[in-house]
Design a protein around this motif. Structure first.
Motif, PDB file in Angstrom:
ATOM      1  N   TYR A  20      -5.893   7.747   9.986  1.00 30.23           N
ATOM      2  CA  TYR A  20      -5.011   7.293  11.070  1.00 30.23           C
ATOM      3  C   TYR A  20      -4.017   6.246  10.555  1.00 30.23           C
ATOM      4  N   ILE A  21      -4.518   5.260   9.818  1.00 33.15           N
ATOM      5  CA  ILE A  21      -3.646   4.200   9.285  1.00 33.15           C
ATOM      6  C   ILE A  21      -2.598   4.811   8.363  1.00 33.15           C
ATOM      7  N   ARG A  22      -3.049   5.715   7.490  1.00 37.25           N
ATOM      8  CA  ARG A  22      -2.141   6.338   6.534  1.00 37.25           C
ATOM      9  C   ARG A  22      -1.043   7.129   7.252  1.00 37.25           C
ATOM     10  N   GLN A  23      -1.418   7.898   8.266  1.00 36.90           N
ATOM     11  CA  GLN A  23      -0.440   8.706   9.004  1.00 36.90           C
ATOM     12  C   GLN A  23       0.568   7.828   9.738  1.00 36.90           C
ATOM     13  N   GLU A  24       0.082   6.757  10.352  1.00 32.56           N
ATOM     14  CA  GLU A  24       0.968   5.884  11.130  1.00 32.56           C
ATOM     15  C   GLU A  24       1.943   5.128  10.225  1.00 32.56           C
TER      16      GLU A  24
ATOM     17  N   PHE B  81      -3.205   2.090   1.287  1.00 30.42           N
ATOM     18  CA  PHE B  81      -3.250   3.196   2.236  1.00 30.42           C
ATOM     19  C   PHE B  81      -2.179   4.246   1.934  1.00 30.42           C
ATOM     20  N   VAL B  82      -0.981   3.793   1.588  1.00 38.76           N
ATOM     21  CA  VAL B  82       0.117   4.717   1.264  1.00 38.76           C
ATOM     22  C   VAL B  82       0.705   4.269  -0.064  1.00 38.76           C
ATOM     23  N   VAL B  83       0.383   4.995  -1.122  1.00 37.47           N
ATOM     24  CA  VAL B  83       0.745   4.529  -2.468  1.00 37.47           C
ATOM     25  C   VAL B  83       2.157   4.926  -2.876  1.00 37.47           C
ATOM     26  N   ASN B  84       2.702   5.977  -2.278  1.00 41.47           N
ATOM     27  CA  ASN B  84       3.957   6.548  -2.775  1.00 41.47           C
ATOM     28  C   ASN B  84       5.182   6.024  -2.031  1.00 41.47           C
ATOM     29  N   GLU B  85       5.254   4.697  -1.899  1.00 46.08           N
ATOM     30  CA  GLU B  85       6.432   4.080  -1.295  1.00 46.08           C
ATOM     31  C   GLU B  85       6.843   2.862  -2.119  1.00 46.08           C
ATOM     32  N   THR B  86       8.118   2.613  -2.183  1.00 52.06           N
ATOM     33  CA  THR B  86       8.655   1.525  -2.992  1.00 52.06           C
ATOM     34  C   THR B  86       8.296   0.162  -2.405  1.00 52.06           C
TER      35      THR B  86
ATOM     36  N   HIS C 189       1.365  -3.955   9.527  1.00 47.71           N
ATOM     37  CA  HIS C 189       0.337  -4.951   9.826  1.00 47.71           C
ATOM     38  C   HIS C 189      -0.239  -4.748  11.226  1.00 47.71           C
ATOM     39  N   GLN C 190       0.597  -4.396  12.178  1.00 47.01           N
ATOM     40  CA  GLN C 190       0.104  -4.133  13.531  1.00 47.01           C
ATOM     41  C   GLN C 190      -0.897  -2.985  13.535  1.00 47.01           C
ATOM     42  N   ILE C 191      -0.541  -1.934  12.816  1.00 52.03           N
ATOM     43  CA  ILE C 191      -1.411  -0.750  12.734  1.00 52.03           C
ATOM     44  C   ILE C 191      -2.730  -1.107  12.055  1.00 52.03           C
ATOM     45  N   MET C 192      -2.645  -1.837  10.959  1.00 53.43           N
ATOM     46  CA  MET C 192      -3.839  -2.178  10.185  1.00 53.43           C
ATOM     47  C   MET C 192      -4.749  -3.142  10.938  1.00 53.43           C
TER      48      MET C 192
END
Length: 348
Positions: A8-12, A303-308, A320-323
């Protein structure tokens, strides 16, 4: 249960990134942005270094500015390790890796570090997470841990026997394949040769010289380094003040933050929620400044590794809100007393 929460965290967060990127089309030019960050950091560093060499700025300002800029380059290197820039242009990609390493020579060879870092993502918080254990994660706090927080040479030399013994036991317990064990041990050792070791040796000599000078001025001890070493340090003075001392400051701050935002030892395998916390309490700002606010965003990266790193920073409030709503911890500073264990009743 944790798989559902992690998913869920990863998708959001991923959706947050997509929305943000669609709002700012310039972010599609990822290679150009990455190279521009590198070029501007180098230009600013070179500028203040030239000003210092011409006695136009103070030493403390040189150290502060370069430490910050090298912190930016560390984030850039981290993105490069994850192949976020020039993935299809190996020449440019590897040249960028080389130069960000040469400007941060106290760190591990990035090609070897890639092995350790990918292993860290797969096995964060375990006995064989060499990358984090190499910067004191999971150890009891005391003078030894504090002194060797930034030191990858002597610091790891004093803990390598225990670390390798734990890896051997993990292989025996079936928790780690023997070929992987050999690979990560080799990466940890050969990643220090030769630049990292040589850079640390220069700093050790410089530190000894400072101590001897202090003792001579205050107590008349009259003990000095051999003339050849004194001459060598004088010759290397620009390197020491422009590159090494700023990186020592940067590396101390980074290792202090990262070793305490990662949990260790009692992390459930694969449970990303238990791997890290967010550290953004106000009084850590001086530490965060020199590692480009690593404590604010690194948990997001797990949670999401492929972002700059820059998109991660620009979207961190939503992440942070999601987490937070999903149970990720924020500012669990009591974990320092627990030697970075996740559970409050865990034995150290």
């Amino acid at each position: 249960m944790y798989q559902k929460t992690t998913s869920y965290i990863r998708q959001e967060i991923t959706q947050t990134y997509k929305n943000f990127r669609s709002k700012y089309p310039i972010l599609k030019h990822q290679n150009a942005i990455g190279f521009s960050i590198f070029a501007l950091s180098v230009i600013f560093s070179a500028t203040i270094s030239v000003l210092w060499l011409n006695n136009m700025v103070s030493t403390w300002l040189l150290v502060v500015v370069n430490a910050f800029l090298f912190g930016v380059l560390h984030e850039l290197e981290h993105d490069l390790i994850h192949y976020m820039y020039f993935k299809n242009n190996k020449i440019v990609h590897n040249l960028l890796l080389l130069f960000v390493w040469l400007l941060r020579p106290l760190t591990l060879n990035p090609w070897f570090r890639r092995t350790l870092h990918f292993h860290h993502h797969r096995f964060s918080g375990t006995l064989h997470d060499i990358e984090e254990r190499g910067v004191t994660n999971g150890e009891k706090w005391g003078i030894i841990r504090f002194l060797f927080t930034p030191d990858l040479v002597l610091g790891n030399l004093i803990r390598v026997r225990k670390l390798f013994a734990d890896i051997k036991q993990e292989v025996a317990n079936g928790n780690l394949k023997i070929e992987v064990a050999h690979k990560i041990k080799q990466a940890g050792v050969f990643g220090l040769i030769p630049i990292t070791i040589v850079s640390h040796l220069i700093l050790y000599l410089f530190s000894i010289q400072l101590i001897l000078n202090f003792l001579d001025v205050n107590f008349g001890l009259g003990i000095y380094l051999p003339e050849q070493l004194t001459s060598l340090l004088t010759y290397l003075s620009p390197l020491i003040y422009i590159i090494l001392i700023p990186n020592l400051l940067r590396q101390f701050c980074l290792h202090l933050v990262t070793s305490n935002l990662h949990y260790f030892g009692d992390v459930e395998k694969g449970n990303v929620v238990e791997q890290t916390q967010v550290i953004n309490v106000w009084w850590t700002f001086p530490l965060q400044f020199f590692c480009f606010f690593f404590g604010w965003t690194h948990a997001i990266h797990h949670f999401v590794v492929n972002e700059t790193f820059y998109v991660r920073h620009l979207t961190r409030k939503k992440a942070h809100q999601i987490m937070r709503a999903s149970g990720v911890r924020f500012n669990d500073l009591a974990s320092i007393k627990r030697a970075n264990r996740f559970h409050k009743d865990s034995k150290i």
